[in-house]
Design a protein around this motif. Structure first.
Motif, PDB file in Angstrom:
ATOM      1  N   UNK A   1      37.273  57.977  41.175  1.00  0.00           N
ATOM      2  CA  UNK A   1      37.960  57.933  42.463  1.00  0.00           C
ATOM      3  C   UNK A   1      37.041  57.444  43.576  1.00  0.00           C
ATOM      4  N   UNK A   2      35.819  57.922  43.600  1.00  0.00           N
ATOM      5  CA  UNK A   2      34.893  57.509  44.653  1.00  0.00           C
ATOM      6  C   UNK A   2      34.559  56.024  44.550  1.00  0.00           C
ATOM      7  N   UNK A   3      34.363  55.529  43.336  1.00  0.00           N
ATOM      8  CA  UNK A   3      34.096  54.096  43.177  1.00  0.00           C
ATOM      9  C   UNK A   3      35.314  53.262  43.544  1.00  0.00           C
ATOM     10  N   UNK A   4      36.517  53.793  43.254  1.00  0.00           N
ATOM     11  CA  UNK A   4      37.733  53.080  43.642  1.00  0.00           C
ATOM     12  C   UNK A   4      37.838  52.988  45.162  1.00  0.00           C
ATOM     13  N   UNK A   5      37.489  54.067  45.838  1.00  0.00           N
ATOM     14  CA  UNK A   5      37.485  54.039  47.300  1.00  0.00           C
ATOM     15  C   UNK A   5      36.484  53.036  47.844  1.00  0.00           C
ATOM     16  N   UNK A   6      35.301  52.972  47.221  1.00  0.00           N
ATOM     17  CA  UNK A   6      34.305  51.985  47.661  1.00  0.00           C
ATOM     18  C   UNK A   6      34.823  50.567  47.468  1.00  0.00           C
ATOM     19  N   UNK A   7      35.431  50.294  46.305  1.00  0.00           N
ATOM     20  CA  UNK A   7      35.898  48.932  46.020  1.00  0.00           C
ATOM     21  C   UNK A   7      36.973  48.489  47.005  1.00  0.00           C
ATOM     22  N   UNK A   8      37.931  49.387  47.282  1.00  0.00           N
ATOM     23  CA  UNK A   8      39.014  49.002  48.193  1.00  0.00           C
ATOM     24  C   UNK A   8      38.477  48.812  49.612  1.00  0.00           C
ATOM     25  N   UNK A   9      37.628  49.720  50.070  1.00  0.00           N
ATOM     26  CA  UNK A   9      37.085  49.585  51.424  1.00  0.00           C
ATOM     27  C   UNK A   9      36.196  48.352  51.543  1.00  0.00           C
ATOM     28  N   UNK A  10      35.386  48.073  50.516  1.00  0.00           N
ATOM     29  CA  UNK A  10      34.538  46.882  50.566  1.00  0.00           C
ATOM     30  C   UNK A  10      35.375  45.608  50.462  1.00  0.00           C
ATOM     31  N   UNK A  11      36.473  45.662  49.714  1.00  0.00           N
ATOM     32  CA  UNK A  11      37.383  44.516  49.657  1.00  0.00           C
ATOM     33  C   UNK A  11      37.963  44.232  51.043  1.00  0.00           C
ATOM     34  N   UNK A  12      38.323  45.288  51.764  1.00  0.00           N
ATOM     35  CA  UNK A  12      38.830  45.110  53.122  1.00  0.00           C
ATOM     36  C   UNK A  12      37.745  44.542  54.034  1.00  0.00           C
ATOM     37  N   UNK A  13      36.517  45.008  53.891  1.00  0.00           N
ATOM     38  CA  UNK A  13      35.423  44.510  54.722  1.00  0.00           C
ATOM     39  C   UNK A  13      35.156  43.029  54.455  1.00  0.00           C
ATOM     40  N   UNK A  14      35.134  42.633  53.188  1.00  0.00           N
ATOM     41  CA  UNK A  14      34.904  41.231  52.867  1.00  0.00           C
ATOM     42  C   UNK A  14      36.050  40.356  53.367  1.00  0.00           C
ATOM     43  N   UNK A  15      37.277  40.864  53.321  1.00  0.00           N
ATOM     44  CA  UNK A  15      38.412  40.116  53.867  1.00  0.00           C
ATOM     45  C   UNK A  15      38.243  39.895  55.362  1.00  0.00           C
TER      46      UNK A  15
END
Length: 777
Positions: free
Chosen positions: A752-766
């Motif tokens: 769950x924590x890694x999933x949160x990192x991936x989604x938040x980092x995906x938003x940041x890169x966007x």
């Protein structure tokens, strides 16, 4: 690694020189019957150079495949020539206007089939030029018409046989041995990066960490090139036909897939470290060494390891230690666990869910069969159109080159057509850069040949000896950024045609005539390329950027659908993976067009492409592509425990949907701006939309416009991270209360924590992509 590359290139240069030496000795001092059947030594050299220098690192399997391509090209040429002689007649083919038409028609026939390789087409083009120009040179009065294509075939076969001997002596250069070397190089590279990751985690400050991260990025680029070579060598193993059981077993294995998966996880580790806000991390050196022992064992299985496969890392996520700053470390540990092949309990629990979803997926797949057939029919029509365009380009370029070459100098009219024959490719290329490199290579090789002729004027029998160092230099030129493959090939051919032949007249006159003929051929080549593909690479890069933005929107929309599904159906995750593959293909195309635009000359009144910013965009798009795969993997691992997890996905769905709604109009606006070519129109568009900076303009406006509402901002991504951490704390407490299995609890919390990192980092890169397109960095 750099020394190894130099030794490999030196070995290839010596083998290339050996092949050219075999051709030279055979055509100059070989038995008379053999010389009688190889009356076109120039084409023997051309065949040898095309086999050795058109490919980066030829092996026995590749050379064997090239010999098969040469045989097929020769068969095509003989059939076409014999039919044309029977239909038209040799006397009419000796006409200076009929021969170019015959060359154009024959080139179209050769270029249209999609099954033949590029080498087959190039060899056939060259043979066609040689045969029909010979008819013109002798005014159609050829003593033995049937023997003319036979002599061309014999000269071609000599070049192919010389190449095959050179790749076998003094020992065979096999693809499987080169692939083994590549795997070893990649393992050394990966282990070096792992050691650097430890140094980054233990860095005393952020500045030191950033320097180490830059070094790790350079190692990652080297690993990418190594993986490309491994994939190429694995494909060539099919032609080597190994006889031993060991080689057959090695041929069936595909280490490239395993290494690509390893590289994917290595990029994940690097991404996690690049997202850390402060250094050093709160981890001891012993703990880091133990943590990365699993990846080391995965990369180098024969290395000594004290960590058993069934041992767990003994890490537990505590709710009190959760924060946005801890998410990158959690993702780092998640990648390490994937290296070790853990998360077995989550995947076993998801088997029953996957089976139930399979039945639901059967019906839509059957309904999509008719649509797949329609798409396949459209694709076939498009492929036929692409083949027709390429064949038309080859026909026009070769026909014009032969026509103008004969008009300028009938005796040396071969070289304009042969210059075009070795330049044509089926896809796009940097036309002006290729033409410039070929012209420079032709001039340098001709000058070198003339200098050697003057030095060895009294030792004419030994003037082929200076060819050896020049061939070695041409191989290194082929790997240079200045000349590349076009310059290296033409430089080698130009010197070979002067030093490796006899009875062609005065060397100076021949060199000047050939340079002029090559210039004529290159002008026809440029004309054909511009006629068929007039679009600039900068324009195509802007169009591909808009496609990347559309694919990015599709990925985020699919991510929203995944968060809405309570049971995480496999079909929804598969849809996200499919859209990620589409994004990756567009990113690869954008990378090609950006690299080509870098070599294009600047054209007045047209907005130049800011390649620096486009490479930054490529980095962000590549990270998003990787993050989407990690999200797919995380959702798949969580699918088994989702019914008992109790994670509040509604809040996550609301955040993602709000992000998507803000992003959609922004992408639409920026697509229109990115596709604007004119500088003046671009400035008007920017003023209209109240944007001060632009990635294409490269300038800053002094007007005090208010910034356009660009939708999502960095604050939205940070708010999502904070919200996800709060929800994760609640979910961690529930997992601790409801589950007694410690391994399952730690795996679920880490997932769950890694999933949160991936989604938040995906938003940041966007958001970084939106900012980079809008502002000049």
């Amino acid at each position: 690694m750099r020394d190894t590359a130099w030794l490999e290139r030196l070995g290839l240069a010596l083998r290339t020189a050996m092949a050219c030496l075999i051709v030279s000795l055979t055509t100059l001092y070989g038995p008379k019957p053999l010389r009688h059947f190889t009356t076109f030594p120039a084409f023997s050299y051309l065949t040898t150079i095309l086999i050795w220098l058109s490919d980066a690192e030829p092996t026995y399997g590749e050379v064997l495949k090239c010999c098969a391509d040469v045989f097929y090209a020769t068969f095509q040429t003989i059939a076409i020539v014999l039919v044309s002689v029977l239909v038209v007649g040799p006397a009419l083919l000796g006409n200076g206007l009929v021969a170019p038409v015959a060359v154009a028609l024959a080139s179209f026939i050769v270029a249209f089939p999609v099954s033949t390789s590029l080498l087959t087409k190039r060899i056939a083009f060259g043979q066609i030029v040689v045969v029909y120009v010979t008819f013109v040179v002798f005014n159609g009065e050829v003593a033995h018409v049937v023997m003319l294509p036979v002599h061309v075939a014999g000269s071609t076969a000599l070049g192919a046989i010389a190449s095959l001997i050179a790749v076998l002596l003094p020992f065979p250069r096999l693809a499987h041995s080169q692939m083994s070397k590549g795997c070893k190089l990649y393992a050394e590279n990966a282990l070096e990066r792992l050691n650097m990751f430890v140094e980054i985690m233990m860095a005393r400050d952020n500045t030191t960490a950033q320097v180490l991260l830059a070094r790790a990025a350079s190692l990652s680029a080297a690993a990418k090139n190594t993986l490309k070579n491994i994939k190429i060598h694995h494909e060539r193993m099919v032609w080597e036909r190994p006889d031993t059981r060991f080689l057959r077993r090695k041929q069936k294995l595909d280490p490239g897939e395993k290494l690509h998966a390893t590289e994917f996880l290595m990029r994940g580790l690097e991404l996690a470290l690049g997202s850390c806000s402060s250094f050093p991390q709160n981890m001891s050196s012993d703990e880091l060494t133990r943590l990365l022992e699993g990846p080391r064992t995965h990369i180098a299985p024969r290395s000594e390891s004290t960590l058993k496969s069934q041992d767990s890392l003994g890490w537990h996520l505590e709710a009190g230690s959760l924060s946005t700053a801890a998410l990158p470390v959690c993702f780092f540990r998640y990648c390490v666990e994937l290296f070790r092949g853990d998360f077995l309990s989550l995947r076993q629990d998801s088997i029953s869910v996957n089976r139930s979803n399979t039945e639901e997926e059967t019906l839509p797949e059957n309904e999509g069969l008719s649509m797949a057939r329609k798409v396949w029919d459209i694709l076939c029509v498009w492929m036929a159109r692409e083949r027709f365009v390429f064949a038309f380009k080859c026909s026009i370029s070769l026909g014009l080159a032969v026509l103008f070459g004969i008009m300028y100098n009938k005796k040396n009219g071969y070289w304009s057509g042969l210059t075009v024959a070795i330049s044509l490719v089926s896809g796009r290329q940097a036309t002006l850069t290729v033409a410039n490199s070929r012209l420079q290579g032709t001039a340098m090789g001709s000058v070198y040949g003339l200098i050697c002729c003057s030095v060895f004027q009294r030792l004419e029998e030994f003037r082929f000896l200076p060819l050896l160092p020049w061939i070695i230099l041409a191989v290194f030129m082929r790997h240079s950024k200045v000349y590349g493959q076009p310059g290296g090939v033409t430089a080698a051919i130009a010197a070979l045609l002067i030093l490796g032949r006899r009875n062609y007249g005065a060397p100076t006159e021949f060199a000047i005539a050939r340079i002029v003929e090559a210039s004529i051929g290159l002008l026809c080549f440029v004309f054909g390329e511009i006629l068929v593909t007039p679009a600039r690479a900068a324009t195509l890069a802007r169009t591909e950027l808009s496609h990347c933005l559309d694919a990015l929107l599709d990925c985020i929309q699919s991510l929203v659908l995944c968060s809405e599904q309570k049971n995480q159906k496999t079909s929804v995750v598969a849809d996200l993976r499919k859209r990620q593959a589409k994004l990756k293909s567009h990113v690869e195309a954008l990378e090609r067009f950006t690299a080509e635009a870098l070599t294009e000359p600047k054209i007045p009144f047209l907005c130049p492409l800011n390649t620096v910013s486009y490479y930054k965009l490529l980095g962000s798009f590549s990270k998003i592509s990787d993050l989407c795969l990690y999200v797919c993997d995380g959702l798949k691992n969580l699918s088994g425990v989702q019914p008992t997890l109790g994670f509040p996905w509604d809040t996550i769905t609301h955040e993602l949907r709000a992000f998507q709604e803000k992003l959609h109009p922004t992408v639409k606006c920026l697509k229109e701006i990115a596709l604007t070519k004119s500088q003046a129109r671009l400035q008007k568009e920017l003023q209209k939309r109240k944007i001060c900076h632009d990635v294409e303009a490269g300038t800053t406006s002094n007007d005090n416009y208010s910034y356009m509402d660009l939708g999502p901002s960095q604050a939205d991504a940070e708010r999502f991270s904070v919200s996800f951490v709060m929800l994760l704390k609640e979910a961690t407490d529930k997992i601790s209360d409801n589950t007694a299995d410690e391994v399952l609890k730690s795996e679920t919390a880490l997932c769950l924590s890694s999933l949160g990192f991936c989604i938040s980092r995906l938003m940041q890169e966007t958001i970084c992509i939106m900012t980079e397109i809008t502002h000049t960095t």
